[in-house]
Design an enzyme around this catalytic site. Structure first.
Site, PDB file in Angstrom:
ATOM      1  CB  SER A   1      41.862  23.643 -41.066  1.00  0.00           C
ATOM      2  OG  SER A   1      42.608  23.607 -42.283  1.00  0.00           O
TER       3      SER A   1
ATOM      4  CE1 TYR B   1      37.804  26.130 -44.093  1.00  0.00           C
ATOM      5  CE2 TYR B   1      40.037  25.911 -44.767  1.00  0.00           C
ATOM      6  CZ  TYR B   1      39.165  25.489 -44.195  1.00  0.00           C
ATOM      7  OH  TYR B   1      38.939  24.070 -43.581  1.00  0.00           O
TER       8      TYR B   1
END
Length: 240
Positions: A133, A146
């Site tokens: 990501s 995260y």
């Protein structure tokens, strides 16, 4: 000559499903792994083995890879796509959510690598694609745990690349910004979810999973002597 086997985790929706459809269209037999078997089977792809596997189960993942290789030949690529995004402030978040993200986003990636890498090294060929990501490169509000897992994916991918480069194995990191997937749906804080959706819309919307699938296919289909080490992509309107 038929195309070689590709393994895709988290293939029941979003980026994983889009990648499966695209690579199947290129003629590849596939091993598709996810916890929702019916969603895998609904894709209806030819030369495809679908197995209900949680990638945090190391033995089940390895067994599925062995089964697919017996049927379709050695795995030439792994798309490590399974992951979870559970957003919250650290002070407010249930530590069980940290455990889930660490197990899935980090250990699951390592387990996938471990299942295919020895064979790739023996054949001196293969490609490992780790779907990370943009949150593996920079921080975002309410993303601390995260982000930590995705920074780990970037780091382990680069370190792995250094380990295997001389053996002909390629390691690719795909780092998308916001994508229209089911990831956000598992966040339990409704305000964070609504704020995220508003942020997404302010950027003109998120990426279509098909765009990310095409980036994966582009990196994979380069000549064996070329490694696209990392692709970072986001909607043009996404400033951060």
């Amino acid at each position: 000559m038929s195309e070689p086997l590709i393994v895709i985790t988290g293939a029941s929706s979003g980026i994983g499903a889009a990648t499966a459809r695209l690579l199947s269209g290129h003629g590849h037999p596939l091993l598709l792994l996810a916890r929702r078997l019916a969603r895998l089977e609904e894709l209806g792809l030819p030369q495809t083995l679908c197995r209900k596997v949680d990638v945090t189960d190391r033995e089940a993942l390895a067994a599925a890879v062995r089964e697919a290789e017996e049927q379709y030949g050695p795995a030439d690529a792994l798309v490590n796509n399974a992951g979870a995004m559970l957003l919250s402030r650290i002070a407010d978040q249930d530590p069980d959510e940290w455990d889930r993200m660490i197990d899935l986003n980090i250990k699951g990636v390592l387990y996938g690598i471990h299942a295919v890498l020895p064979g790739m090294l023996a054949r001196r060929a293969g490609t490992i694609v780790n779907v990370s990501s943009i949150a593996g490169r920079k921080t975002f509000p309410n993303h601390a745990a995260y982000v930590g897992t995705k920074f780990a994916v970037h780091a382990l991918s680069e370190n792995l690349r250094e380990e295997v480069a001389s053996s002909g194995v390629r390691v690719v990191t795909i780092a998308p910004g916001a994508v229209e997937t089911e990831l956000l749906s598992h966040t339990t804080d409704e305000r964070i979810k609504s704020d995220y959706d508003a942020w997404k819309q302010s950027a003109g919307g998120a990426l279509d999973p098909q765009v990310v699938a095409e980036a994966i296919a582009y990196a994979y289909r380069q000549p064996p002597g070329v490694t696209v080490r990392e692709i970072v992509l986001a909607a043009t309107g996404q400033e951060s």
